[in-house]
Write a protein that holds these residues in place. Sequence first.
Motif: not given
Length: 337
Positions: A8, A259, A262, A315-316, A319, A322-323, A329-330, A333
Motif C-alpha cells: 500500500r 472504508m 480513507g 486510505n492506507i 486499508d 479493514l484488513a 481483504v488482507r 491484497g
Amino acid sequence: MFRFLLVRIASAIPVLFVLSIVTFVIIQAPPGDYSDYIRSQAINQGGASFEEADAQAQAYKIANGLDKPMVVQYVNWVTGIVTRGDFGHSLFYNKPVSEVVGERLPRTLALALVCHILASIIGITFGILAATRQYTWVDTLLSGISFLGMTVPRFLMALIIVYILVFHFNVTEINSFHSAKYGGAPWSWDKFVDLLKHVWPVIAIATFGGLAYNMRVMRGNLLDTLNAQYVETARAKGLSERKVIMHHAVPNALHPLVMYQGVVLPYMLTGEIETAIIFALPTVGPAIVGSMWVGDVYVTATFMLVLSATLIVGNIIADVLLALLDPRVRLGGGAHA
C-alpha cells in the motif's frame, strides 16, 4: 500484514508524485505571480510609478526564479523536497515554507482529529439508535439532524455563529486561539478552557457535518445487517437482542464506515478550513487563501500537497483497519501483490 502495508505504501508514492504535478500545474495556471503583488504594492502603498514598480517586480521575479519555465520551477521544488526536505521559500512570509506549515498544520490536524473522533462516536451511536428504533420518533429526530448536517453549508453555519457571538454576546476575540492575557502564558487548565471557548464553533460545525454522514451510513447498513440470515440464526440460538446487535450486527455494519476513514480526514480538514476562514483563525485555511491571493506559489503548493498526502495516508489507514477487521481483504491484497 507487513507485506500488505508495504504494498500500500509503495503504491502511494507514484500517486503522490502525480498529485504534486497536478497541484503545481493548477496553481500556476492562472495568470500572474507574486511579482504582480510586488508591483501593485509598490504603486498603491509606495507611491511608485508603473515603470518603477514594474522594474522592482521584474527584478524580484528574476532574483527568486519566477521567470523560469513552470517545468524548471517544479523540478527545483520537488528536488528540494526529496533531497533536502526543503519545500521552498515563502515569498509573502519571507521565511521557509516548512516554518509556515509547521506553525499552522499541527493546529489544523489537531482540530480535524478531534472533530473526526467526535463525529465518529456520535454518528455511529446515533446510527445504532436510529436503526434499532426504526420509524419511531427517535429515528425521525436523528434522521432530521442528519439531513440538516449534510445539507446546511458549513460556511453558513459559521456566519450565523459569528453573527450571534458578535452582535448578541459582544464577543470580540474570535480570530485567535486564546484571549490576549493567555497569549504567551504557559499551559494551564485556565488556558485550556480559554482555548475551548475560542475553537468550539469550529469543532461543533465540522463535527455536525461529519456525524451526519456516519449516522446515515451506520443506520442504513445496520438495517440491512439486522435482516441477514446469520443474525436471525443468532436470535434463534437464544442470544439476547443486545448481544445480537452489538456482537454480530454492528461489527459487520461497520465495514463501509471503516472504508470511509480513507477520505474522512481530508473531509474534516476542509470542514475546518471553511470554518477557520470565517473565524480568521491562524490555521491552514486562511494561509491557503492568502497565499493564493498574492501568488505565493510554494506555500499554496505545499499545503495542497499536504492535503493530498492526508488523503493517501487516510486510505492506507483505512486499508489496514479493514484488513484487521476482515482477513479476506488482507489475503486478497497479498495475492494481488
